[in-house]
Design an enzyme around this catalytic site. Structure first.
Site, PDB file in Angstrom:
ATOM      1  N   GLY A 259       0.851  -1.182   0.000  1.00 32.28           N
ATOM      2  CA  GLY A 259       0.000   0.000   0.000  1.00 32.28           C
ATOM      3  C   GLY A 259       0.886   1.230   0.000  1.00 32.28           C
TER       4      GLY A 259
ATOM      5  N   GLY B 163       4.111   0.634   2.053  1.00 30.72           N
ATOM      6  CA  GLY B 163       4.975  -0.408   1.506  1.00 30.72           C
ATOM      7  C   GLY B 163       5.514  -0.073   0.126  1.00 30.72           C
TER       8      GLY B 163
ATOM      9  CG  HIS C 173     -14.764   7.869   9.513  1.00 29.17           C
ATOM     10  ND1 HIS C 173     -15.829   8.607   9.114  1.00 29.17           N
ATOM     11  CD2 HIS C 173     -13.665   8.440   8.958  1.00 29.17           C
ATOM     12  CE1 HIS C 173     -15.399   9.596   8.333  1.00 29.17           C
ATOM     13  NE2 HIS C 173     -14.083   9.516   8.225  1.00 29.17           N
TER      14      HIS C 173
ATOM     15  NE  ARG D 250     -11.584  11.010  10.281  1.00 26.26           N
ATOM     16  CZ  ARG D 250     -10.800  10.461   9.372  1.00 26.26           C
ATOM     17  NH1 ARG D 250     -10.097   9.389   9.663  1.00 26.26           N
ATOM     18  NH2 ARG D 250     -10.722  10.975   8.177  1.00 26.26           N
TER      19      ARG D 250
ATOM     20  CG  HIS E 178     -11.999   4.930   8.985  1.00 25.29           C
ATOM     21  ND1 HIS E 178     -12.176   4.429   7.717  1.00 25.29           N
ATOM     22  CD2 HIS E 178     -11.255   6.050   8.836  1.00 25.29           C
ATOM     23  CE1 HIS E 178     -11.558   5.220   6.846  1.00 25.29           C
ATOM     24  NE2 HIS E 178     -10.988   6.193   7.496  1.00 25.29           N
TER      25      HIS E 178
ATOM     26  NE  ARG F 216      -6.075   7.719  10.411  1.00 26.46           N
ATOM     27  CZ  ARG F 216      -6.838   8.241   9.443  1.00 26.46           C
ATOM     28  NH1 ARG F 216      -6.540   9.404   8.913  1.00 26.46           N
ATOM     29  NH2 ARG F 216      -7.894   7.584   8.995  1.00 26.46           N
TER      30      ARG F 216
END
Lengths: 223, 644, 261
Positions: free
Chosen positions: B42, B45, B266, B337, B408, B442
């Site tokens: 992703g 990576g 989320h 969030r 999430h 986050r």
């Protein structure tokens, strides 16, 4: 392989040849149609025979004839090669496939339509071109070969008319797809002009094919 | 083992520069003699694989997908933060740092977060150079928007598919290195074991998902970039394949797992519609820029709405409770969030939820449409609206969207030091796979930033420091540890296949998901967590005695893949519960009902819990050992987050 | 409010599914019945139901590709009732919902068909040919670091938007699956367009199109005949304009590049 052969044997290279020759053949159709309109002149074929005499003897036309042959040759050969390659790209087919839900039939049937046109072309060439060029047509009043009479007698036979009109229908669909497709292949796709090209393509296909088809119908029914 | 975070000395703003100077370098001619394994392709990576290969290292990259471009980073919608201050609205590296530390409720490392803010600006430049088509203004410059929890516009975006565009950028860089032969790409290969030789990470064991072949691979260092573990809840916004197996295998080989209970719920997801539901779909947080969140003011009104006696349009303005705007006037619908999610849950718990299940709140665009017109709104959110309509068959231009919180992102992950190395020397973790930068919550548009920061701009420096300390001699899979690890994988697979019980892997996964969501989800309490712990242990026993699988290892066997992943989730779930039990405070996404302010806000306990909880595996069915890394805050003052 | 309708009637369906053990074995259509399918389910959730049933009966579940289930990863790739990704326009298989079908329907489900996409098992195919085409040139050769500031290259909004539209391709392969010729030109042209439109992509503009087209041909995809089935079935609406642009790029590269090979 040199870059030239590589270019023209690549998938896009071959398509480009098909497109260029196809659009060139479209211009031929226009010339052919305009010339043949002489058939409708009610003068017992004199004008038509002058025209066909000119086409058969003028050195410029005779040279262009070879360009035309090459145009047909490449168009047919490259299309055939692509069709074979495209067919081979999917060896195992679908059990259930419904292409009619995403595309018009004639766009998918260009090879078939092209083959029909080719068959017609062979008959047509044998019947008119071969006999005009190498045959023994009687002279008309101006001492030109009387191709006109051959046309008229041919178009008095129903199966001949059927073949011709059928071929024009095939050609019409071939052109509806082929005209715009040629521009697309040459990369000429533009938000402004492509819709116009599409419309012109339809008009072109219908006018040209109706024009050609009108000739056998005219002679069969009205002469 | 002592937890040494290896944070460099010196003032915050100079730490990374100084550190980059102090790390050892690998001679350019020697780089090609070092092999690096990267698991996961992703954002974290692929960016690491490409960057390390560009430097000259030999990279072997692994993904269980059929192509690196399918990693779940691709699904990120909203954007990526960077402290560019292109908008002249007062942004700076320090502000991004500050917002991120605060947003994470003061449970992340200052030094890491500051570095993240510093390199954020390079990420944008890098992506633009790769041809990532970010949104632009008419003058041709990059556009920004504001995102949840921030009062400046620092989010770069590519309509509603920023993740896909960034991933395609990293994937293209990776593809270039594959073409050069510097990266050997292994697709449809799932890492099932870490190989540790003499205390150092030396390789991995993988299963070829098509043939079932078990392979071993050796390298001088191993990087795990395998994403988060949100699928422990079964239903989440994660892709179906997302799993914890790679980091969990590493955990069982000695890598500490940090803050596992920090999960992000989320607020704007499409609600669950039935038992068959296989995943939840996120609606980008950017929608909260223009959408207004509300529920009916009274329970009675909500009941009539759910019962179909009235329609949305029948509810007059004064009967609507725009609860976020009411409670948090300065941030309004743009609160972080965790705050938005908890308030939505609260409204539904009060019986004021909407939709057939009552587990949804409205996100209403009527005002935005009135203000800006349908065209403008559709330009901004057209694709999200279309996606919503596809799933729900409701038109959000006419009816307000129904949304509900869903799992999430997981802030927790493998513990890493400042160099992103785990507690196993030579094993690194990047992106969502590590725990490092987001603390207990986050902020929006920070995950893409972190994944790319780690891969493009951190790992390339820090991995050299480790490699330079070992001779550039070839590594092989000859060591007995490889054989052992390979046999362990075989044995485990055979065990799964030989149970021949009556319940499918998905049934176990769903059951685990229910336990986790009910007791270790948006709010937690000691009693529920204790109960969950027992339930998970019970479920795990049942799993190993009643699992049903068909087929063999030597073929594409997707149920076998799922079973292996569920087995690991069943262990992770218990650790999350332990961690949540241990953390007797509320912070960010971790809300313990026992610890809240009179206004129902999270009540932190900085005195006792300003630490990273890093858990050490001690053996099957044994309690894990807790190691604490105390967090030092020298540059920000710990305050209660207030978004009022 | 169909999306929130508790009274939506469950459906019983007959599925005709392509089963094939591995790349080298013969495959065939096998018929299954699924019961009580909610119209609210996604197509893949309906297949989940089938697979749970099969597993509980001791049969082998149907292998199929999927992952994000929100229409962006491009993994899902089913040919449903004669159409790539099924009957709904602009939709990936995972975003197709059962409300598009009716009780009693028979649904035929097949894998993508193209020589360049061999079947792994059942409905799962190998699309690594796409990756190899990208590896042939679908990138801008910049290393990490040392790049100019993001705002140093202004890009007109309409160009940026056009490049973005091309870049939305999710590499699912529906274009190949739907095309009569199994041509990959929509996929390849989307990437070529994106990079040819952007100023960053100019440096490698000619080599890129030459190399990517050569790789595309090598993978055994068919050639485009401008039918437009690809664009009609593309779940993200990639336009045929891209193919024209690729043709133009190719012609001009071949005419002007100094590449003699």
């Amino acid at each position: 392989m040199s870059w030239i052969t590589k270019t023209f044997t690549s998938s896009i290279g071959r398509k480009v040849i098909v497109a260029i020759t196809g659009l060139f053949l479209c211009t031929f159709l226009v010339v052919h149609l305009v010339g043949n309109l002489q058939l409708f002149k009610d003068d017992g074929g004199a004008a038509f025979n002058i025209y066909s005499h000119f086409m058969g003897t003028n050195p410029v036309i005779r040279t262009l004839e070879w360009v035309l042959v090459l145009g047909f040759g490449f168009h047919i050969y490259e299309s055939y090669t692509l069709a074979v390659r495209n067919r081979a790209a999917r060896k195992v087919g679908y059990v259930d496939s419904r292409p009619s839900e995403n595309s018009p039939w004639y766009s998918r049937s260009m090879a078939l339509l092209g083959t029909l046109i080719l068959i017609f072309l062979i008959v047509h060439m044998y019947n008119f071109f071969y006999r005009a060029r190498f045959g023994d047509l009687d002279p008309d009043i101006n001492n030109n070969d009387d191709l006109y009479t051959l046309v008229v007698t041919s178009f008095k036979q129903w199966w001949y008319v059927l073949l011709y009109v059928g071929a024009q229908i095939a050609l019409c669909y071939h052109l509806i797809h082929g005209f715009r497709s040629g521009f697309q292949t040459l990369g000429l796709n533009h938000r402004k002009y492509t819709p116009i090209i599409r419309v012109i393509g339809y008009i072109f296909a219908i006018v040209v094919c109706a024009g050609f088809a009108s000739m056998p119908l005219y002679f069969y029914f009205f002469k | 083992m002592n937890l040494d975070s290896k944070i460099p000395e010196g003032p915050l703003a100079e730490k990374w520069e100084k550190h980059k100077f102090n790390v050892k370098l690998v001679n350019p001619a020697n780089k090609r003699k070092y092999d690096v394994i990267i698991v996961g392709t992703g954002l974290a990576g692929a960016s690491a694989a490409a960057s390390l290969a560009e430097l000259g290292y030999n990279v072997k990259a692994f993904t269980y997908h059929d192509s690196p471009r399918r990693a779940h980073s691709i699904a990120a919608q909203g954007g990526i933060n960077a402290a560019k201050n292109y908008q002249n609205d007062g942004d700076s590296v320090f502000r991004l740092f500050y917002d991120t530390i605060k947003g994470g409720d003061y449970r992340s490392r200052e030094a890491n977060v500051y570095r993240l803010a510093q390199v954020s600006v390079n990420i944008i430049d890098q992506c633009v150079a790769q041809g990532v088509p970010f949104a632009r203004e008419y003058g041709g410059l990059l556009a920004n928007r504001s995102f949840g929890g921030a009062q400046v516009s620092r989010t770069f975006y590519a309509r509603g598919q920023t993740g896909q565009q960034l991933l395609l950028g990293a994937y293209s860089a990776l593809s270039r290195q594959i073409a050069y032969g510097k990266v050997k790409m292994y697709t449809r290969s799932e890492m099932l074991e870490l190989v540790v030789v003499d205390g150092k990470a030396r390789g991995i064991v993988t299963r070829n998902l098509i043939t079932g072949e078990i392979e071993t691979h050796a390298a001088h260092a191993v990087v795990l970039a395998t994403g988060g573990y949100g699928n422990v809840f079964y239903l989440s916004t994660n892709a179906k394949y997302c799993n914890v197996t790679a980091p969990w295998r590493a955990h069982k080989k000695g890598a500490y797992f940090a803050n596992p209970c920090f999960t992000q719920i989320h607020p704007t997801c499409i609600p669950v519609s039935g038992d068959y539901q296989s995943k939840l779909t996120l609606m980008s947080e950017s929608l909260r820029n223009d959408g207004r969140v509300w529920v009916p003011k009274t329970k009675e009104m909500a009941e009539r709405l759910r019962g179909g006696q009235i329609r949305v349009a029948d509810i007059p303005e004064e009967e609507r409770d725009y609860f976020l705007e009411r409670k948090y006037p300065s941030f309004g619908n743009l609160v972080p969030r965790d705050v938005a999610s908890r308030n939505a849950k609260q409204a539904c718990d009060e019986g004021r939820g909407v939709g057939s299940t009552g587990l949804a709140v409205y996100l209403d665009f009527a005002d935005a449409i009135k203000r800006e017109g349908v065209d403008k709104v559709s330009q901004k959110y057209g694709n999200l609206f279309a996606m919503y309509e596809k799933i729900t068959a409701e038109n959000p231009y006419e009816l307000p969207m129904r949304i509900y919180p869903a799992v999430h992102y997981t802030m927790g992950g493998l513990w890493v030091d400042y160099n992103l190395m785990t507690s196993i020397p030579g094993l690194y973790a990047t992106g969502e796979c590590n725990f490092s930068d987001h603390g207990a919550n986050r902020l929006g548009a920070s995950a893409l930033m972190q994944g790319l920061a780690d891969g493009y701009f951190v790992i390339p420096y820090t991995i050299g420091d480790y490699l330079a300390q070992m001779p550039p001699t070839p590594v092989t899979t000859q060591h007995a540890a490889f054989k052992e690890a390979e046999e362990a994988v075989h044995a485990r697979t055979q065990k799964l296949l030989s149970i021949k019980g009556t319940r499918t892997p998905n049934e176990f996964h769903k059951a685990l998901g229910h336990i986790m969501w009910d007791h270790c989800g948006m709010s937690r309490n000691a009693e529920g967590l204790q109960f969950a712990k027992q339930e998970i242990q019970k479920l795990r026993r049942e799993f190993w005695s009643d699992l049903k699988l068909t087929g063999t290892n030597e073929e594409l066997n997707q149920m076998l893949e799922i079973a292996g992943r569920v087995a690991d989730f069943l262990e992770l779930g218990e650790l999350m519960v332990d961690d949540a039990l241990n953390r007797k405070e509320s912070c960010g996404g971790h809300f313990r009902e026992e610890y809240q302010t009179p206004e129902n806000e999270a009540l932190r306990d900085d005195e006792n819990f300003a630490y990273v909880a890093a858990w050490e595996w001690t053996g099957d069915n044994q309690p894990e050992t807790l190691h604490k890394e105390e967090l030092q805050f020298e540059n920000v003052k710990l305050t209660q987050r207030s978004y009022k | 409010m169909a999306g929130n309708n508790p009274n939506a009637k469950p459906m019983n369906l007959t599925l005709k599914v392509w089963r094939q053990r591995n790349r080298n074995s013969e495959g065939k259509i096998v018929e299954y019945q699924v019961k009580d399918i909610s119209p609210e389910m996604s197509f893949l959730e309906m297949l989940d139901v089938l697979n749970e049933d099969l597993l509980l009966k001791g049969d082998e579940p149907v292998a199929f590709d999927h992952d994000c289930r929100e229409g962006i990863c491009g993994s899902c790739d089913l040919f449903i009732n004669g159409r790539a990704h099924g009957p709904e326009k602009g939709t990936t298989t995972c975003q197709l919902h059962m409300r598009k079908f009716s009780d009693g329907d028979t649904i035929t489900i097949e894998p993508w068909r193209a020589n360049a996409f061999p079947v792994n098992r059942d409905l799962s195919v190998d699309r690594s040919a796409f990756d190899r085409i990208i590896q042939a040139g679908g990138y801008i050769s910049v290393n990490t670091g040392g790049v100019p500031d993001g705002n140093e290259i202004p890009i007109p909004k309409n160009i940026a938007d056009k490049a973005f539209e091309a870049a939305t391709c999710i590499s699912c392969g529906a274009c190949v699956a739907a095309c009569k010729n199994a041509s990959a030109m929509l996929f390849v042209s989307a990437k070529i367009s994106q990079l040819a439109l952007l100023p960053q992509g100019q440096v490698e503009r000619k080599t890129r199109v030459e190399n990517m087209v050569a790789q595309m041909d090598k993978e055994g995809f068919g050639a485009c005949t401008n039918i437009g089935q690809c664009a009609a079935e593309c779940p993200v609406g990639i336009s045929l304009e891209n193919i024209a642009l690729m043709n133009r790029e190719f012609i001009s590269a071949k005419a002007t590049s100094e590449n003699l090979a």
